[in-house]
Design an enzyme around this catalytic site. Structure first.
Site, PDB file in Angstrom:
ATOM      1  N   GLU A  84     -71.334  86.516 -54.384  1.00 31.82           N
ATOM      2  CA  GLU A  84     -71.503  85.480 -53.351  1.00 31.82           C
ATOM      3  C   GLU A  84     -72.637  85.744 -52.366  1.00 31.82           C
ATOM      4  O   GLU A  84     -72.399  85.900 -51.166  1.00 31.82           O
ATOM      5  CB  GLU A  84     -70.206  85.306 -52.566  1.00 31.82           C
ATOM      6  CG  GLU A  84     -69.038  84.872 -53.407  1.00 31.82           C
ATOM      7  CD  GLU A  84     -67.818  84.501 -52.564  1.00 31.82           C
ATOM      8  OE1 GLU A  84     -67.882  84.615 -51.332  1.00 31.82           O
ATOM      9  OE2 GLU A  84     -66.812  84.092 -53.151  1.00 31.82           O
TER      10      GLU A  84
ATOM     11  N   GLU B 280     -63.193  84.476 -59.246  1.00 26.73           N
ATOM     12  CA  GLU B 280     -62.215  84.538 -58.144  1.00 26.73           C
ATOM     13  C   GLU B 280     -61.619  83.161 -57.937  1.00 26.73           C
ATOM     14  O   GLU B 280     -62.357  82.171 -57.909  1.00 26.73           O
ATOM     15  CB  GLU B 280     -62.864  84.917 -56.803  1.00 26.73           C
ATOM     16  CG  GLU B 280     -63.208  86.356 -56.628  1.00 26.73           C
ATOM     17  CD  GLU B 280     -63.808  86.640 -55.236  1.00 26.73           C
ATOM     18  OE1 GLU B 280     -63.455  85.959 -54.250  1.00 26.73           O
ATOM     19  OE2 GLU B 280     -64.649  87.547 -55.162  1.00 26.73           O
TER      20      GLU B 280
HETATM   21  C1  BGC Z   1     -64.888  86.933 -51.406  1.00 31.05           C
HETATM   22  C2  BGC Z   1     -63.689  87.837 -51.274  1.00 31.05           C
HETATM   23  C3  BGC Z   1     -62.748  87.265 -50.232  1.00 31.05           C
HETATM   24  C4  BGC Z   1     -62.274  85.912 -50.700  1.00 31.05           C
HETATM   25  C5  BGC Z   1     -61.287  85.222 -49.770  1.00 31.05           C
HETATM   26  C6  BGC Z   1     -64.560  85.464 -51.390  1.00 31.05           C
HETATM   27  O1  BGC Z   1     -65.481  84.813 -50.582  1.00 31.05           O
HETATM   28  O2  BGC Z   1     -65.651  87.296 -52.535  1.00 31.05           O
HETATM   29  O3  BGC Z   1     -64.134  89.111 -50.963  1.00 31.05           O
HETATM   30  O4  BGC Z   1     -61.685  88.106 -49.952  1.00 31.05           O
HETATM   31  O5  BGC Z   1     -63.370  85.065 -50.838  1.00 31.05           O
HETATM   32  O6  BGC Z   1     -61.854  84.957 -48.539  1.00 31.05           O
END
Ligand code: BGC
Length: 452
Positions: free
Chosen positions: A164, A355
């Site tokens: 990101e 993610e």
């Molecule tokens: C990030 C994580 C973060 C998650 C939730 C993403 O932007 O890669 O490190 O914990 O979002 O906020």
């Protein structure tokens, strides 16, 4: 749950600074996050990540949980300040050894390691030399990547360069809500280009070292104009450019988006030859997705207008929200994936959802059997909806190869400290005890059913 194509990979993700703790162990140097938490004191609950989930020590416990879940892949990150405590120089053996042990144990358990080289923990000495505002940091990153690939490349078959970069530029350097806490607004933009250059240089290093696959992870949001008003549409376009496209288009199409909506005629920092490097083919494209964003033209008296920004995010009404207050709209993930495919066609590499997940204020209760339980039906509903949304995208022709939950375990949620819990596993902040949430069992059963 509909059936995913055979070979579709399931997994879970974490990041070094969020779970490891042991921030001073084995010669680790300081990162910008150590300074952000300890010195700048900018974390909501005043906490730091000196212990976090204690995974630098308890990584075998995490591995046992991953094995029980039955995941194919584990995405974790390598802490640059453990490998190069000063941000330069030879590899610090104790740092690399830790990851070598983790990688070996994962492979032995039949789980594919998917390491991210950079998940936001820039060595502090590099920040003092200009951080991502300095073009040289891209070269430093390539040196670091070479050391890691040299140390682990015989066992790691897939690398993620950056996590990101948008958040580093927008929150880290423009707004100051993440490390390094700079508030440069539009003057932060060179950090976007330098990170992308770092990705390009590291990709070249990985290619030169062997035949491992390489990808980058971008955070995508689906941008919805607040109304049919052309001003809102223009604002939405500018927001889409700064949040999604500046980071995706150079990698996927070798060009920067139109920046005129942001008052720019070209990307600051761009030099001849950079885009060729940045657009070198990758093997997979990582998409992190949490929520859509509704955008209006900045109202005259807003802080956005005051900062010279044409847009202003506005609330999405009538949908559930997570513990963070983020709107839950699974179809928006389908839209993100389908639009990537529509825009890039066959040039789009296979996508991995690197993610996806949600925070809720989970509590440990006593189960019927007297054991500890965490009931998290909202997280299950969130994951269920988004996994179905991925399936919808596959049915609409998008080549998605995997889905990783954020996160395996509750952890240090950056500027929000420990106030937001994203894990499939609950973390007791006093004892480090790990308790499986209902979502853990649900995801384990889903993976088993998809395999069966
Ligand atoms: C990030 C994580 C973060 C998650 C939730 C993403 O932007 O890669 O490190 O914990 O979002 O906020």
């Amino acid at each position: 749950m509909p059936r995913f194509p055979s070979g579709f990979r399931w997994g879970a993700a974490t990041a070094a600074f969020q779970v490891e703790g042991s921030t001073r162990a084995d010669g680790r140097g300081d990162s910008i996050w150590d300074v952000f938490t300890r010195t700048l004191g900018l974390v909501l609950d005043g906490s730091n990540a000196d212990v976090a989930a204690d995974s630098y020590v308890r990584w075998r416990d995490d591995l046992a949980l991953l094995a029980e879940l039955g995941v194919d892949d584990y995405r974790f990150s390598i802490a640059w300040p453990r490998v190069q405590p000063e941000g330069a120089g030879t590899a610090h053996a104790a740092g690399l050894d830790h990851y070598a042990r983790v990688v070996d144990a994962l492979l032995e358990a039949g789980i594919r390691p998917l390491p991210t080289l950079y998940h936001w923990d820039l060595p502090q000495p590099l920040e003092e030399a200009g951080g991502w505002l300095a073009r040289d940091t891209a070269a430093r990153f390539a040196d670091y990547a070479a050391l890691v690939v040299d140390g682990l490349g015989d066992r790691v078959g897939q690398w993620i360069t950056l996590n990101e970069p948008a958040m580093t530029t927008l929150q880290g350097y423009a707004l100051g809500t993440l490390a390094p806490g700079r508030t440069l607004m539009m003057a932060a933009l060179p950090t976007a280009h330098h990170q992308l250059l770092a990705h390009g240089l590291a990709t070249r290093v990985i290619r030169a070292a062997g035949d491992a696959e390489v990808g980058i992870v971008n955070n995508h949001t689906h941008v919805v104009p607040a109304s049919d008003d052309p001003a809102d549409h223009l604002a939405a376009g500018a927001f889409d450019a700064i949040y999604n496209r500046i980071f995706a288009d150079p990698v996927l199409a070798g060009r920067y988006p139109d920046l005129s909506g942001l008052g720019l005629d070209r990307m600051p920092g761009l030099e001849d030859g950079d885009l060729e490097l940045i657009a070198a083919p990758i093997d997979f494209y990582g998409v992190n997705f949490y929520n859509p964003t509704r955008v209006a033209a900045a109202s005259a008296d807003s802080e956005f207008a005051a900062a010279g920004l044409p847009f202003e995010p506005v609330e999405i009404e009538g949908v559930p929200v997570t513990g963070f207050g983020w709107p839950v709209v699974p179809e928006a993930l389908t839209e993100v994936l389908v639009s990537l495919r529509e825009e890039h066609g066959d040039a789009l590499p296979p996508i991995v959802i690197t993610e996806n997940g949600a925070s809720y204020p989970d509590e440990v209760v006593e189960g019927d059997d007297g054991g500890r339980r965490v009931h998290d039906p909202e997280r299950i509903a969130y994951l269920d909806g988004h996994i179905r949304a991925v399936h919808d995208a596959i049915e609409r022709g998008v080549d998605v190869r995997g889905y990783l939950v954020w996160s395996l375990i509750d952890n240090f949620e950056w500027a929000d400290g420990y106030t937001q819990r994203f894990g499939l596993v609950h973390l007791d902040l006093d004892t480090g005890e790990r308790t499986r949430k209902d979502s853990f069992d649900w995801f384990r059963d889903l993976i088993a059913a998809q395999r069966g």
